[in-house]
Design a protein around this motif. Structure first.
Motif, short mmCIF file in Angstrom:
data_model
loop_
_atom_site.label_atom_id
_atom_site.label_comp_id
_atom_site.label_asym_id
_atom_site.label_seq_id
_atom_site.Cartn_x
_atom_site.Cartn_y
_atom_site.Cartn_z
N ASP A 17 6.42 21.03 6.32
CA ASP A 17 6.48 21.69 5.02
C ASP A 17 7.90 22.15 4.68
O ASP A 17 8.32 22.09 3.52
CB ASP A 17 5.54 22.89 4.98
CG ASP A 17 4.06 22.50 5.01
OD1 ASP A 17 3.74 21.38 4.56
OD2 ASP A 17 3.25 23.32 5.46
N ALA A 18 8.63 22.65 5.66
CA ALA A 18 9.93 23.28 5.41
C ALA A 18 11.08 22.28 5.29
O ALA A 18 11.97 22.47 4.44
CB ALA A 18 10.24 24.28 6.53
N VAL A 19 11.09 21.25 6.10
CA VAL A 19 12.21 20.31 6.09
C VAL A 19 12.41 19.67 4.71
O VAL A 19 13.55 19.58 4.23
CB VAL A 19 12.07 19.26 7.22
CG1 VAL A 19 13.07 18.12 7.07
CG2 VAL A 19 12.26 19.95 8.58
N PRO A 20 11.35 19.27 4.00
CA PRO A 20 11.57 18.72 2.66
C PRO A 20 12.15 19.74 1.67
O PRO A 20 12.89 19.37 0.75
CB PRO A 20 10.17 18.28 2.21
CG PRO A 20 9.41 18.08 3.47
CD PRO A 20 9.96 19.10 4.42
N VAL A 21 11.83 21.02 1.85
CA VAL A 21 12.40 22.05 0.97
C VAL A 21 13.91 22.13 1.20
O VAL A 21 14.69 22.15 0.25
CB VAL A 21 11.73 23.43 1.20
CG1 VAL A 21 12.42 24.51 0.39
CG2 VAL A 21 10.25 23.36 0.85
#
Length: 192
Positions: free
Chosen positions: A19-23
């Motif tokens: 979830d965090a890496v694409p942000v």
């Protein structure tokens, strides 16, 4: 026979990283000077803080002694988004190693599972901070939120004492589990 053991930190970090890496990867250079919900950080400083956490908590997973004495600027190279993905992958691997979330984390003197929950919280909450700062939405996996809810309640008094959490924000009864988690850390998930 049922398995009532809590999910492993490595498994939770894998979910949170997805979830965090694409942000992080979707953060435009033009927004690096934008303010964030963390008053002490603009987007650039928040990204460098998150990089520092991800790298140092790899060391903590191996029961080593991390170096938080400085926060290097990891955004100077053109490939920093890819580098963040790589380092986060290493973080997941480190916390997936046998025994990583067992015993005590040497340098911090805390239960390893609590230390793992700290990095899980940073990855989750700072992804929200980053999304909010750059005009995007972020909703972590409910499994991660459910695991963090109790940990955040336990960490909150110490977090406020050492000034990594603000005072809890009051929310209406209709607040989601993630909104309540953010509010416990001192963030107002409904503020614009």
């Amino acid at each position: 026979m049922t398995n009532d053991a809590p999910p492993r930190i490595g498994d939770l970090l894998r979910i949170a990283a997805a979830d965090a890496v694409p942000v992080v990867g979707g953060t435009d250079d033009a927004s690096l000077d934008a303010p964030t919900p963390c008053a002490e950080y603009d987007v650039r400083a928040l990204l460098n803080h998150l990089f520092n956490v991800v790298v140092n908590f790899q060391v903590l997973a191996a029961k080593g002694t991390p170096d938080f004495s400085e926060t290097p600027d990891r955004l100077s190279g053109a490939d920093w988004r890819e580098l963040f993905g790589t380092e986060t992958g290493k973080l997941v691997e480190a916390w997936s190693a046998p025994g990583a979330d067992e015993g005590t984390s040497g340098a911090m003197g805390l239960p390893a599972r609590t230390v793992g929950a700290m990095v899980l919280l940073d990855l989750t909450v700072h992804a929200w901070d980053l999304a909010r700062a750059t005009g995007r939405t972020f909703e972590p996996d409910p499994v991660v939120v459910a695991e963090l809810a109790g940990e955040v309640e336990r960490m909150a008094p110490m977090g406020r004492e050492i000034k990594v959490f603000g005072e809890a924000v009051e929310l209406p009864g209709s607040a989601t589990a993630f909104e309540r988690l953010l509010a416990t850390t001192g963030r107002d998930p409904r503020a614009r």
